[in-house]
Design an enzyme around this catalytic site. Structure first.
Site, PDB file in Angstrom:
ATOM      1  N   HIS A  92       0.839  -1.212   0.000  1.00 36.02           N
ATOM      2  CA  HIS A  92       0.000   0.000   0.000  1.00 36.02           C
ATOM      3  C   HIS A  92       0.868   1.253   0.000  1.00 36.02           C
ATOM      4  O   HIS A  92       2.038   1.219   0.397  1.00 36.02           O
ATOM      5  CB  HIS A  92      -0.854   0.043   1.280  1.00 36.02           C
ATOM      6  CG  HIS A  92      -1.971  -0.933   1.321  1.00 36.02           C
ATOM      7  ND1 HIS A  92      -2.124  -1.844   2.345  1.00 36.02           N
ATOM      8  CD2 HIS A  92      -3.021  -1.138   0.485  1.00 36.02           C
ATOM      9  CE1 HIS A  92      -3.214  -2.570   2.134  1.00 36.02           C
ATOM     10  NE2 HIS A  92      -3.772  -2.167   1.004  1.00 36.02           N
ATOM     11  N   CYS A 132      -2.317   0.203   9.970  1.00 34.63           N
ATOM     12  CA  CYS A 132      -3.360  -0.699   9.454  1.00 34.63           C
ATOM     13  C   CYS A 132      -4.373  -1.124  10.506  1.00 34.63           C
ATOM     14  O   CYS A 132      -5.488  -1.511  10.167  1.00 34.63           O
ATOM     15  CB  CYS A 132      -2.738  -1.976   8.902  1.00 34.63           C
ATOM     16  SG  CYS A 132      -1.246  -1.719   7.986  1.00 34.63           S
TER      17      CYS A 132
HETATM   18  C1  CIR Z   1      -3.542  -7.858   3.179  1.00 41.28           C
HETATM   19  O1  CIR Z   1      -2.753  -8.344   2.382  1.00 41.28           O
HETATM   20  O2  CIR Z   1      -4.553  -7.257   2.808  1.00 41.28           O
HETATM   21  C2  CIR Z   1      -3.260  -8.027   4.656  1.00 41.28           C
HETATM   22  N1  CIR Z   1      -2.613  -9.270   4.878  1.00 41.28           N
HETATM   23  C3  CIR Z   1      -2.422  -6.889   5.179  1.00 41.28           C
HETATM   24  C4  CIR Z   1      -3.121  -5.557   5.122  1.00 41.28           C
HETATM   25  C5  CIR Z   1      -2.321  -4.476   5.730  1.00 41.28           C
HETATM   26  N2  CIR Z   1      -3.030  -3.249   5.683  1.00 41.28           N
HETATM   27  C6  CIR Z   1      -2.472  -2.075   5.451  1.00 41.28           C
HETATM   28  O3  CIR Z   1      -1.298  -1.990   5.146  1.00 41.28           O
HETATM   29  N3  CIR Z   1      -3.254  -1.006   5.478  1.00 41.28           N
END
Ligand code: CIR
Length: 260
Positions: free
Chosen positions: A160, A247
């Protein structure tokens, strides 16, 4: 008051989405303990923590940031780029409806909250594997009326935008410039992560405080050398699920408690 919406670590977190990391075992008990420490840190910084329950069918639901973008005037309900994550959205939307009018990103657009970084009245939006051109266009269309401009930032090599850059002060970005096209950034001062800490750009700013992963001491030193007040939290277990400190919460101001 300041609200922090969080969500419990799913018992199925080991089945999380992974894009740039190899899968390694995740200890759910350790992840939950670290998550509790993170919530305690947010509470110590004045947040009222509202933890949503999770479930086995929602492996990534601890990462509430991706389900929405909360601004002072409105909450944008996201449409995550990973189909497995779209089931996470309704509970987060229901929580936010207590505090804000909501607008929704609609198909075929995709947008993850982790790709949206607010810098004043400008929103930097990552064009990533999760957020598509239609998602950026919808955001621009929905938020122009509130006086926000939207700037697309190309992201590569990480999940992201906020894996690659966050704002640690009104006029200072913390970035890993290898993971984005630096020409896309606004003309602000940039503090680089330590080269041995590529994941170091993810910092959560709450007021003047910075919540930061304890596992990244070299970049932390750089933040402290700039006079920033850094609060470290253990974040190593959820880092295995490709998540960082931004997150795991949606933090925003609210004039009053949620409606009963
Ligand atoms: C994903 O791949 O969507 C989750 N395992 C990790 C999401 C992390 N979120 C973020 O960086 N905002």
């Amino acid at each position: 008051m300041r609200v922090a919406i969080t969500r419990d670590v799913s018992p199925a977190v080991a089945r999380c989405e992974l894009t740039h990391l190899e899968r390694v075992p995740i200890d759910v008990v350790a992840a939950r303990l670290q998550h509790r420490a993170y919530e305690a840190c947010l509470a110590s910084l004045g947040c009222t923590v509202e933890r949503l329950p999770s479930a086995p069918e929602l492996p990534d639901s601890v990462f509430v940031e991706d389900a929405a973008v909360v601004l002072d005037e409105v909450a944008v309900i996201a449409r995550p780029g990973a189909p497995s994550r779209r089931l996470e959205v309704p509970a987060v939307a229901a929580a936010l409806e207590q505090y804000r009018p909501v607008v929704r990103v609609e198909a075929p657009a995709t947008l993850d909250g982790g790709d949206v970084l607010r810098v004043g009245r400008e929103l930097l939006v990552g064009r990533s594997g999760r957020t598509n051109a239609a998602g950026i266009a919808q955001l621009r269309g929905m938020l122009g009326a509130y006086g926000y401009s939207v700037r697309e930032v190309r992201v590569h090599g990480c999940l992201h935008l906020k894996s690659a850059v966050t704002a640690v002060a009104d006029d200072l970005l913390l970035a890993n410039r290898r993971w984005l096209s630096a020409d896309d950034l606004p003309a602000l001062d940039v503090l680089d992560v330590h080269p041995e800490e590529p994941f170091g750009a993810n910092a959560l700013r709450i007021g003047d405080a910075i919540v930061y992963a304890a596992e990244l001491p070299r970049t932390r030193e750089r933040l402290e050398a700039r006079g920033l007040r850094v609060h470290t939290v253990p974040a190593g277990e959820l880092a295995k699920a490709e998540g960082g400190v931004t997150c795991c919460s949606l933090v925003f101001d609210a004039p009053q408690r949620a409606k009963a």
